[in-house]
Design a protein around this motif. Structure first.
Motif, short mmCIF file in Angstrom:
data_model
loop_
_atom_site.label_atom_id
_atom_site.label_comp_id
_atom_site.label_asym_id
_atom_site.label_seq_id
_atom_site.Cartn_x
_atom_site.Cartn_y
_atom_site.Cartn_z
N GLY A 298 -14.53 -16.55 -18.55
CA GLY A 298 -14.37 -15.34 -17.58
C GLY A 298 -13.00 -14.42 -17.88
O GLY A 298 -13.02 -13.35 -18.02
N ILE A 299 -12.09 -15.28 -18.12
CA ILE A 299 -10.67 -14.87 -18.60
C ILE A 299 -10.88 -13.93 -20.09
O ILE A 299 -10.39 -13.09 -19.89
CB ILE A 299 -9.90 -15.84 -18.68
N LEU A 300 -11.48 -14.69 -21.02
CA LEU A 300 -11.83 -14.15 -22.13
C LEU A 300 -12.54 -12.62 -22.25
O LEU A 300 -12.12 -11.70 -22.78
CB LEU A 300 -12.47 -14.99 -23.18
N CYS A 301 -13.67 -12.67 -21.31
CA CYS A 301 -14.40 -11.41 -21.11
C CYS A 301 -13.78 -10.45 -20.33
O CYS A 301 -13.58 -9.29 -20.85
CB CYS A 301 -15.92 -11.87 -20.33
N PHE A 302 -12.56 -10.84 -19.57
CA PHE A 302 -12.06 -9.80 -18.77
C PHE A 302 -11.11 -9.27 -19.79
O PHE A 302 -11.03 -7.67 -19.62
CB PHE A 302 -11.36 -10.32 -17.56
N PHE A 303 -9.98 -9.86 -20.26
CA PHE A 303 -9.19 -9.25 -21.09
C PHE A 303 -9.49 -8.60 -22.46
O PHE A 303 -8.93 -7.86 -23.15
CB PHE A 303 -8.08 -10.16 -21.43
N LEU A 304 -10.69 -9.37 -23.15
CA LEU A 304 -10.94 -8.88 -24.32
C LEU A 304 -12.11 -7.92 -24.37
O LEU A 304 -12.37 -7.14 -25.54
CB LEU A 304 -11.56 -9.93 -25.31
N GLY A 305 -12.89 -7.68 -22.97
CA GLY A 305 -13.86 -6.37 -23.19
C GLY A 305 -13.45 -5.10 -23.22
O GLY A 305 -14.37 -4.20 -23.67
N HIS A 306 -12.31 -4.68 -22.56
CA HIS A 306 -11.98 -3.44 -22.78
C HIS A 306 -12.86 -2.33 -22.24
O HIS A 306 -12.97 -1.20 -22.71
CB HIS A 306 -11.46 -2.94 -24.22
N SER A 307 -13.78 -2.48 -21.21
CA SER A 307 -14.41 -1.80 -20.75
C SER A 307 -14.76 -2.24 -19.01
O SER A 307 -14.60 -3.14 -18.86
CB SER A 307 -15.73 -1.54 -21.48
N LEU A 308 -15.18 -1.32 -18.29
CA LEU A 308 -15.77 -1.62 -16.92
C LEU A 308 -16.60 -2.49 -16.98
O LEU A 308 -16.32 -3.46 -15.99
CB LEU A 308 -16.19 -0.17 -16.37
N PHE A 309 -17.55 -2.44 -17.91
CA PHE A 309 -18.55 -3.70 -17.67
C PHE A 309 -18.20 -5.08 -17.66
O PHE A 309 -18.32 -5.99 -17.19
CB PHE A 309 -19.81 -3.35 -18.77
#
Length: 414
Positions: A298-309
């Motif tokens: 969850g943490i990796l997706c949140f900070f590495l995603g760089h988009s609203l999705f």
């Protein structure tokens, strides 16, 4: 209905009602406290760190609650209720003086301090009033109600702030009222007289002896420290990352409240009950290791995603993990401790949680001054996954000690 069943039923009823104001207070720590600090008072890192450290300070103080209770010869439920009422009154100070940054931070921080200080007492109540074979399930049922209340209040609060940021005053009064109502329902729990052995020490540090005497307890505490540092550091910056214009995102108040306050709690609503069943049916080490993987993802997706999705998806994963984390965090010592040592075990656990919680906010803000958010997320994720590897070694042992953590092989000690 026999006496034990009646006690369980009354405890569940009161806890269901108490979970509603508790859910409201959850939004203070998860979203609105920091959002108001950033958007209304434009507070610096020091002030924000003080607020973020308030719950941790209460956890540190919890180590001394049990020996003080022994000295007072009080009851667990009523002592916990009085501390919650005091917390609600502290929050009312912030609501009564809404234009003062000092009283905003001071009142809310002291209120949160009180609410976390009494956690070991609530765990003792769950150990005595809930039967072992369905303790996780019963706790999860109240967790679903608590999460649902947080979702509803998070949505409504986000709308209020979106219409007019000055509406934050109404939120402060809601937090204060919730603290007082929570204390009311706790006061009505079945009265539990403290029944520690006659030779129990009242030394303020006496609870720490269990770290030396119980290897499984010590192993899990070390693992939880590793995981907690990474997880808490990341959680401290969820709102900061999306709301502070200096980081280049600067979402609206409603979007910040929705992503960080509503999405993860919606995930808690959906997954709290299943995780409660998992807690009751699987080895504690296995449950803890799997949860760590979801937290890191969850943490990796949140900070590495760089988009609203990706921000939304990351918060959903983190919320799903948090659903199981809440159950295991609150109840795992009940699998280890003797009946009347649960509060002591829990006070050590919350004390160490508080220590890392005090460190995490300052550490998080210091880290993003010397590294990007991408690097920050990777460091946090690796730290959390390392905790799973640490307990994995112990989980593979077949000692009689670890057998007490296996469902079906465990008999609770009196």
């Amino acid at each position: 209905m026999n006496e034990a069943a009646a006690t369980t039923a009354k405890t569940l009823r009161n806890e269901l009602w108490r979970s509603i104001p508790s859910g409201v207070i959850d939004t203070l720590t998860a979203t609105f406290g920091m959002l108001i600090a950033v958007r209304v008072f434009h507070m610096g890192d020091v002030a924000k760190s003080v607020f973020l450290s308030a719950t941790s300070g209460g956890m540190v103080a919890s180590l001394f609650v049990v020996p003080l209770l022994l000295r007072a010869q009080s009851t667990v439920a009523r002592t916990a209720a009085k501390v919650q009422l005091l917390g609600g009154l502290c929050m009312a100070v912030s609501a009564a003086f809404p234009s003062s940054p000092l009283l905003y931070i001071g009142g809310l921080s002291l209120g949160l301090f009180c609410f976390t200080m009494q956690i070991p007492l609530m765990t003792q109540i769950y150990r005595i009033n809930y039967p072992a074979e369905k303790r996780g399930k019963l706790y999860a049922i109240t967790g679903v109600t608590r999460a649902a209340a947080a979702v509803c209040f998070g949505f409504a609060g986000g709308k209020l702030l979106g219409w007019n940021i000055g509406n934050y005053v109404w939120l402060l009064w809601a937090f204060a009222a919730s603290g007082i109502v929570s204390g009311f329902w706790t006061y009505g729990l079945p009265v539990i007289a403290w029944e520690a052995p006659a030779n129990s020490s009242t030394s303020l540090w006496n609870s720490m002896r269990w770290v030396r005497e119980d290897r499984d307890f010590r192993t899990l505490l070390i693992s939880w420290m590793m995981m907690g540092i990474g997880n808490l550091a990341a959680a401290c910056l969820f709102v900061e990352y999306l709301a502070n214009p200096s980081h280049g995102i600067n979402l609206s108040e409603f979007n910040v409240a929705w992503i960080t306050g509503v999405v993860p709690v919606l995930a808690r609503v959906v997954f709290s009950y299943p995780w409660g069943l998992v807690y009751d049916r699987f080895h504690l080490f296995t449950v803890r290791a799997v949860l760590n993987v979801f937290f890191a993802a969850g943490i990796l997706c949140f900070f590495l995603g760089h988009s609203l999705f990706w921000w939304t998806f990351g918060m959903a994963l983190w919320g799903m993990a948090n659903a199981g984390g809440n159950v295991t965090w609150a109840l795992w010592v009940t699998k280890l401790a003797d009946k009347h040592a649960v509060a002591e075990y829990m006070s050590v656990h919350t004390f160490l949680t508080g220590v890392r919680g005090l460190v995490a906010p300052s550490l998080a803000f210091a880290m993003i001054k010397v590294m990007s958010f991408d690097t920050f997320a990777i460091v946090c994720g690796v730290t959390i996954l390392s905790a799973s590897g640490f307990i994995g070694v112990r989980a593979r042992s077949n000692s009689e000690s670890t057998d007490r953590l296996r469902p079906g092989a465990r008999k609770e000690r009196l």
